[in-house]
Design a protein around this motif. Sequence first.
Motif, PDB file in Angstrom:
ATOM      1  N   LEU A  24       0.830  -1.202   0.000  1.00 30.99           N
ATOM      2  CA  LEU A  24       0.000   0.000   0.000  1.00 30.99           C
ATOM      3  C   LEU A  24       0.870   1.260   0.000  1.00 30.99           C
ATOM      4  N   SER A  25       1.972   1.220   0.746  1.00 32.48           N
ATOM      5  CA  SER A  25       2.861   2.389   0.806  1.00 32.48           C
ATOM      6  C   SER A  25       3.486   2.677  -0.558  1.00 32.48           C
ATOM      7  N   ILE A  26       3.758   1.627  -1.323  1.00 40.71           N
ATOM      8  CA  ILE A  26       4.305   1.813  -2.681  1.00 40.71           C
ATOM      9  C   ILE A  26       3.281   2.508  -3.564  1.00 40.71           C
ATOM     10  N   ARG A  27       2.054   2.081  -3.445  1.00 38.85           N
ATOM     11  CA  ARG A  27       0.983   2.683  -4.261  1.00 38.85           C
ATOM     12  C   ARG A  27       0.762   4.153  -3.870  1.00 38.85           C
ATOM     13  N   LEU A  28       0.811   4.421  -2.556  1.00 38.82           N
ATOM     14  CA  LEU A  28       0.556   5.782  -2.069  1.00 38.82           C
ATOM     15  C   LEU A  28       1.794   6.662  -2.112  1.00 38.82           C
ATOM     16  N   GLN A  29       2.975   6.042  -2.290  1.00 44.17           N
ATOM     17  CA  GLN A  29       4.246   6.766  -2.221  1.00 44.17           C
ATOM     18  C   GLN A  29       4.391   7.461  -0.866  1.00 44.17           C
ATOM     19  N   ASP A  30       4.023   6.732   0.184  1.00 43.53           N
ATOM     20  CA  ASP A  30       4.050   7.309   1.528  1.00 43.53           C
ATOM     21  C   ASP A  30       4.286   6.193   2.550  1.00 43.53           C
ATOM     22  N   VAL A  31       5.502   6.181   3.108  1.00 40.88           N
ATOM     23  CA  VAL A  31       5.853   5.163   4.099  1.00 40.88           C
ATOM     24  C   VAL A  31       5.304   5.516   5.484  1.00 40.88           C
ATOM     25  N   SER A  32       4.871   6.762   5.676  1.00 36.03           N
ATOM     26  CA  SER A  32       4.404   7.212   6.982  1.00 36.03           C
ATOM     27  C   SER A  32       3.212   6.414   7.508  1.00 36.03           C
ATOM     28  N   ILE A  33       2.523   5.700   6.636  1.00 38.01           N
ATOM     29  CA  ILE A  33       1.372   4.919   7.084  1.00 38.01           C
ATOM     30  C   ILE A  33       1.792   3.839   8.078  1.00 38.01           C
ATOM     31  N   VAL A  34       3.074   3.483   8.071  1.00 38.57           N
ATOM     32  CA  VAL A  34       3.546   2.468   9.010  1.00 38.57           C
ATOM     33  C   VAL A  34       3.452   2.970  10.445  1.00 38.57           C
ATOM     34  N   ASP A  35       3.603   4.278  10.649  1.00 37.48           N
ATOM     35  CA  ASP A  35       3.501   4.834  11.998  1.00 37.48           C
ATOM     36  C   ASP A  35       2.075   4.755  12.525  1.00 37.48           C
ATOM     37  N   ILE A  36       1.114   5.001  11.654  1.00 41.20           N
ATOM     38  CA  ILE A  36      -0.290   4.917  12.063  1.00 41.20           C
ATOM     39  C   ILE A  36      -0.660   3.475  12.393  1.00 41.20           C
ATOM     40  N   PHE A  37      -0.109   2.534  11.639  1.00 36.71           N
ATOM     41  CA  PHE A  37      -0.431   1.117  11.866  1.00 36.71           C
ATOM     42  C   PHE A  37       0.247   0.558  13.115  1.00 36.71           C
ATOM     43  N   GLU A  86       4.479  12.663   3.439  1.00 42.04           N
ATOM     44  CA  GLU A  86       5.379  11.692   4.060  1.00 42.04           C
ATOM     45  C   GLU A  86       6.279  12.352   5.096  1.00 42.04           C
ATOM     46  N   ASP A  87       6.510  11.665   6.196  1.00 42.55           N
ATOM     47  CA  ASP A  87       7.366  12.164   7.263  1.00 42.55           C
ATOM     48  C   ASP A  87       8.778  12.435   6.736  1.00 42.55           C
ATOM     49  N   SER A  88       9.414  13.477   7.297  1.00 41.52           N
ATOM     50  CA  SER A  88      10.739  13.888   6.823  1.00 41.52           C
ATOM     51  C   SER A  88      11.785  12.786   6.967  1.00 41.52           C
ATOM     52  N   ARG A  89      11.634  11.924   7.979  1.00 37.84           N
ATOM     53  CA  ARG A  89      12.586  10.820   8.156  1.00 37.84           C
ATOM     54  C   ARG A  89      12.559   9.896   6.949  1.00 37.84           C
TER      55      ARG A  89
END
Length: 263
Positions: A24-37, A86-89
């Motif tokens: 899902l993060s690849i599709r959204l281009q956003d790894v920050s979703i891992v923090d919410i999960f 996406e988070d700066s990290r």
Amino acid sequence: MNVIQLLMLNAVLISIAMTLLWLLSIRLQDVSIVDIFWGLGFVLIAWATFAVTSETLRSSLLVIMTTIWGVRLATYLAWRNHGKGEDSRYKAMRDKRGDSFWWVSFMTVFGLQGAVMWLVSLPVQVGQTDETPLGIMHYVGMIIWLVGFLFEAVGDYQLAKFKSDPQVQSKVMDQGLWRYTRHPNYFGNALVWWGIFLVSASSSTLWLVVSPIVMTFLLLKVSGVALLERDLAGRSSEYRDYIRRTNAFIPWPPKCDQAGNIR
């Protein structure tokens, strides 16, 4: 189902969940979703374990405590991060890795967090298989969990309210719980897991203490206090003053100078 089978089942469950989240993060281009999960992953483990073990007062308490903590954290992070990208990290990691980031993130972000989640959640997993009666230690654990939950939730609320006030003059949050500790939310998070450990443990499972030890270490030295303060202290003299007068983690009255003024 014995404990080993349970742990293996949850390891597979986490692996599947983190893999789907990575896709899902690849599709959204956003790894920050891992923090919410992160919080929701513990909730998933708690309920999956509850579904395959015998229901006891201890197992019910562990599921309830984990669910309340995980859902609140996920809801808060989703609200805080909404519309900010996406988070700066992760942006910095993406820029550094370039075209290889998509598969590097699987191991260094999603795989690593999944492994840590499985390790920290051991009290939630193993504790639900323990059918011994509850004692004083377990009720003390519930109190510690409640104190930790309030520190984390109230600290997050106070910081969000502070940041939303356009009239605020100071750039450093040093009010409410933040007057006594620079990181009341991280302190509360650590207490939550010490409380869960105490509720889960018996004389034969004291080794589960690895869970709160790992969580406290991460909060202090890896992803929490150390990471945040390297950034803040480098850009703000006000924050450096705040560091000098306020404890980093354990709440304590702010330091005063010889004249009795808060430094």
